[in-house]
Design an enzyme around this catalytic site. Structure first.
Site, PDB file in Angstrom:
ATOM      1  CE1 TYR A   1      -5.520 -30.012  10.773  1.00 35.90           C
ATOM      2  CE2 TYR A   1      -7.644 -29.177  10.100  1.00 35.90           C
ATOM      3  CZ  TYR A   1      -6.301 -28.987  10.297  1.00 35.90           C
ATOM      4  OH  TYR A   1      -5.740 -27.773  10.026  1.00 35.90           O
TER       5      TYR A   1
ATOM      6  CE  LYS B   1      10.189 -31.151  14.005  1.00 37.09           C
ATOM      7  NZ  LYS B   1      11.321 -30.370  13.551  1.00 37.09           N
TER       8      LYS B   1
ATOM      9  CG  ASP C   1      11.673 -28.338  11.026  1.00 38.00           C
ATOM     10  OD1 ASP C   1      11.563 -29.344  10.310  1.00 38.00           O
ATOM     11  OD2 ASP C   1      12.404 -28.311  12.027  1.00 38.00           O
TER      12      ASP C   1
ATOM     13  CG  ASP D   1      -4.860 -25.994   7.526  1.00 40.38           C
ATOM     14  OD1 ASP D   1      -5.148 -25.315   6.520  1.00 40.38           O
ATOM     15  OD2 ASP D   1      -5.376 -25.812   8.638  1.00 40.38           O
TER      16      ASP D   1
END
Ligand code: NAD
Length: 355
Positions: A123, A190, A223, A247
């Site tokens: 972002y 991740k 995930d 988000d």
């Protein structure tokens, strides 16, 4: 009594903001509102979606209640929300996800808090447009310095994650967990794929966790976190995430508690706080009187607590809970009969406020 900057926004923003103002005014706390346009109405009147006087007003009042604003996809102005968060250093986005009795959900009991880093990651806005001169230079540099061959028809967004911002948000999540006596903090990442951005996030998070041994902690790939959330959400409690995953996961959590129409949020920094629902400007239902105002009203509950007006916050939350349990219901909460309008929901909440 405090003066609050009220930014109704666009799309359904003005509808849910007016409903929220009505219920907060009915509490009789004496809050004064300073109303400012942002988004599409501000472009029409001031030629910019975020006029400087909006930021000045928030800087003066320290607290704002904000409706959603539209961000055009692909072209046009950059997100006002991202600009606000960066300008005011609102480093923490906090989205409590609580399932109220009577709200249709696949689950019986959900009480999660998503804490999202709000200032960096994808972002931050470091982007290189496909076909631009800047991107050509970057491609050349990447090839020459590192041997990376990126196809000519590529667009590139850069993902910066710093030790300092990670430290601040992880610390915030632990302090929040302690204050509210929550069981544990789960950090999503991740780092197996993005070793140098999520790697910094995970490493820094693990170090901070060492200093909060009185709160439970685990780190999990994002995930897998998504899978656990829809399978056994009761195994999770406070979840801390970098900006983009935060988000996505906070919308997923909104889905567990009845959808975006009931999901509140707040953006906090050291000096300022902006309270806003998780949802966007919902152009598909704007102007129809169908928007559910409860997400913004629950955001106002969070604001009242922030202002140390806890008895008023409790009265308002109890009234919202009573309406969610007994009706009337807006369209998104799937009523048996005709849906209640935005104004009817506000009226029902005011009627439940009691003395
Ligand atoms: P959205 O949240 O506006 O809408 C998604 C779906 O949820 C739509 O079907 C909508 O009708 C429904 N919905 C959302 N809020 C609702 C409510 N209060 N009551 C009933 N139904 C509701 O997401 P989107 O369509 O992806 O985004 C629309 C615009 O909003 C985009 O420009 C986006 O950038 C912007 N946006 C702004 C904010 C913000 O200002 N904080 C947040 C998210 C999206």
């Amino acid at each position: 009594m405090p003066t609050i900057t009220l930014v109704p926004g666009d799309g359904i923003g003005p509808e849910v903001a007016s409903a929220t103002r009505r219920v907060v005014d009915a509490l009789g706390t004496g809050i004064e509102w300073e109303v400012h346009d942002a988004g599409i109405p501000a472009i029409e009147t001031h030629g910019t979606p975020l006029p400087p006087h909006v930021l000045d007003s928030i800087r003066t009042n320290k607290v704002a209640l904000k409706g959603p604003v539209t961000t055009p996809v692909g072209t046009g102005f950059r997100s006002i929300n991202v600009a606000l968060r960066q300008e005011l250093d609102l480093f923490a986005s906090v989205r409590p996800c609580r399932l109220y009795p009577g709200v249709p959900s696949r689950f019986a009991d959900i009480d999660l808090i998503v804490v999202r880093e709000n200032t960096e990651d994808l972002y931050e806005g470091i982007e290189f447009e496909c076909g631009s001169k800047e991107l050509e230079k970057l491609r050349g540099y990447l090839k020459y310095m590192h041997g990376y061959g990126t196809p000519r028809d590529t667009g590139i967004s850069v993902k910066p994650i710093s030790v300092s911002a990670t430290r601040a948000i992880v610390e915030y999540a632990f302090e929040l967990a302690k204050k509210h006596r929550r069981r544990k903090v789960t950090l999503g990442h991740k780092a197996n794929i993005m070793k140098f951005s999520d790697g910094v996030w995970l490493e820094t998070g693990l170090q901070r966790a060492e200093e909060y041994r009185d709160v439970g902690f685990d780190a999990i790939q994002v995930d897998e976190l998504a899978m656990w959330l829809v399978w056994h959400p009761d195994d999770l409690d406070v979840i801390v995430l970098p900006n983009l995953y935060g988000d996505i996961i906070s919308d997923l959590c909104a889905g567990l508690i009845g959808g975006l129409g009931v999901a509140p949020g707040m953006n906090l920094g050291k000096d300022y706080a902006v309270f806003e629902p998780t949802h966007g400007s919902a152009p598909d239902i704007a102007g129809k009187g169908l928007a559910n105002p409860i997400a913004m009203i629950l955001s106002a509950v969070l604001m009242l607590r922030h202002l140390d007006l806890s008895p008023a916050a409790r009265r308002l939350e109890d009234a919202v809970a009573a309406v969610l349990a007994a009706g009337p219901r807006p369209a998104d909460l799937k009523p048996d009969g005709p849906p209640a309008t935005t104004a009817e929901i506000a009226g029902a909440i005011v009627a439940r406020l009691g003395g």
